[in-house]
Scaffold this motif. Structure first.
Motif, short mmCIF file in Angstrom:
data_model
loop_
_atom_site.label_atom_id
_atom_site.label_comp_id
_atom_site.label_asym_id
_atom_site.label_seq_id
_atom_site.Cartn_x
_atom_site.Cartn_y
_atom_site.Cartn_z
N ALA A 114 0.83 -1.41 0.08
CA ALA A 114 0.00 0.01 -0.09
C ALA A 114 0.91 1.28 0.07
CB ALA A 114 -0.93 0.13 1.16
N PRO A 115 1.74 1.66 0.95
CA PRO A 115 2.50 2.98 0.97
C PRO A 115 2.99 3.58 -0.19
CG PRO A 115 3.15 1.31 2.66
CD PRO A 115 2.41 0.45 1.86
N PRO A 116 3.41 2.62 -1.31
CA PRO A 116 4.04 3.62 -2.40
C PRO A 116 2.77 3.93 -3.35
CG PRO A 116 4.98 1.54 -2.50
CD PRO A 116 3.98 1.51 -1.37
N LEU A 117 1.49 3.24 -3.21
CA LEU A 117 0.28 3.31 -4.07
C LEU A 117 -0.61 4.28 -3.28
CD1 LEU A 117 -0.29 -0.35 -5.23
CD2 LEU A 117 0.99 1.43 -6.21
N MET A 118 -0.55 4.55 -2.09
CA MET A 118 -1.60 5.48 -1.51
C MET A 118 -0.99 6.96 -1.00
SD MET A 118 -3.26 2.33 0.76
CE MET A 118 -4.56 3.47 1.48
N GLY A 119 -2.01 7.76 -0.59
CA GLY A 119 -1.47 9.05 -0.29
C GLY A 119 -0.93 9.12 1.06
#
Length: 341
Positions: free
Chosen positions: A34-39
């Motif tokens: 998730a971290p690279p893909l989410m704000g």
């Protein structure tokens, strides 16, 4: 599944429970990406959710499975954050400090358990609250903390915000998954059976050879460790440490709310309760005192009219067991037919 004579059978794993475990693995794998893909806001909110799950599961383990109802778990939450600040100030890497702080807190809970576990029922609950207040006062005496003024985990500033946010997120995810897995295995073991036997009748458990104090101590220390991890993670997200915030009884109140609503003594219930609390906080947390009044009223209503929580109601209605801890006796078909009539 173990088959007995006359068509009776005892089962622990079912098709739905195997599917649930596989689904959990898939969900964790997706969350890890998730971290690279989410704000930034979404990552921070998910990190908070992971902390809530840890808190709910640890309190449920202590009270729901061990019968040790505590209103002082904020002591370990605050100590987890305090020792993180202390170790980081001494020069230890802040992320390493977080884990080391949880182990120190767990180590301190061992001698504490020799006194607290002699108490039962309401005495234990109030005793833990007294311990929390005492620890709060002692932390205030530390010159680094400057009383209620507090301090900050300034060593985290060595990392840029994106790296820091992602690292804290992954640490929270790993901690949540690890503690859930550890507790699941523990409760399915002989020690888990002993824990639940003590909850149901401590004297009877003693009479059949259960080592009551050692078993209760194991659960007490595990809960202290898990809550301390949550405290350190919350500090890493907020960076600011103020004793009155971290040693506030509201943290235990949140734990109780999540477990009561989700289902006390239900492994899935604590997780469901944490998710529901997270959703309620996200949408209604800005309402101030009315938000807190609403939480209290909801907890009372669930205690009165749905004492087994949401998951307990689902389990009773549909006989659904996703993460089974105990065993279930299945009746032969002819007896089930007679029951239905």
């Amino acid at each position: 599944m173990t088959y007995l004579s006359s068509g009776f059978s005892v089962e622990r794993w079912t098709r739905s429970s195997r599917s649930a475990v596989f689904g959990c693995v898939i969900v964790l794998a997706v969350l890890a990406l998730a971290p690279p893909l989410m704000g930034a806001g979404a990552v921070d909110r998910l990190t908070a959710l992971f902390v809530y799950v840890i808190l709910a599961v640890m309190w449920n383990a202590l009270a729901g499975y061990g019968g040790l109802v505590s209103v002082g778990q904020q002591a370990f939450f605050g100590l987890g954050a305090y020792f993180t600040v202390r170790l980081a100030d001494a020069g230890l890497n802040p992320f390493v400090s977080l884990l080391a702080a949880a182990f120190i807190t767990a180590a301190l809970s061992v001698p504490l358990s020799f006194f607290m576990l002699r108490l039962r029922g309401g005495e234990f609950a109030i005793g833990m609250w007294v311990i929390s207040e005492l620890v709060h006062l002692l932390v205030n005496l530390d010159q680094l903390i400057q009383g209620e003024t507090g301090t900050s985990l300034i060593s985290l500033n060595a990392y840029d915000s994106a790296t820091r946010r992602a690292a804290i997120y992954w640490m929270a995810l790993i901690a949540m998954a690890g503690l859930l897995g550890l507790l699941f295995v523990l409760l399915r073991s002989r020690a888990g059976a002993a824990i639940q036997a003590i909850r149901d009748n401590e004297d009877a458990a003693t009479s059949v050879g259960v080592k009551v104090m050692a078993t209760k101590r194991l659960l007490f220390v595990l809960a202290a460790f898990g809550v301390a991890v949550a405290g350190g993670l919350w500090l890493a997200t907020a960076t600011t440490f103020q004793p009155k915030t971290y040693f506030s009884i509201q943290w235990t109140a949140y734990m109780i709310f999540m477990v009561l609503v989700g289902g006390i003594g239900k492994f899935e219930g604590a997780i469901l309760g944490a998710i529901l609390f997270f959703v309620i906080e996200t949408y209604f947390g800005s309402m101030g005192v009315w938000y807190l009044i609403g939480l209290g009223a909801t907890a009372v209503l669930f205690s009165l009219y749905m004492p087994h929580g949401l998951w307990g109601a689902v389990e009773r209605r549909f006989a659904l067991r996703l993460l089974p801890i105990g065993y279930r006796l299945t009746l032969p078909k002819y007896l089930m037919d007679q029951h239905d009539r």
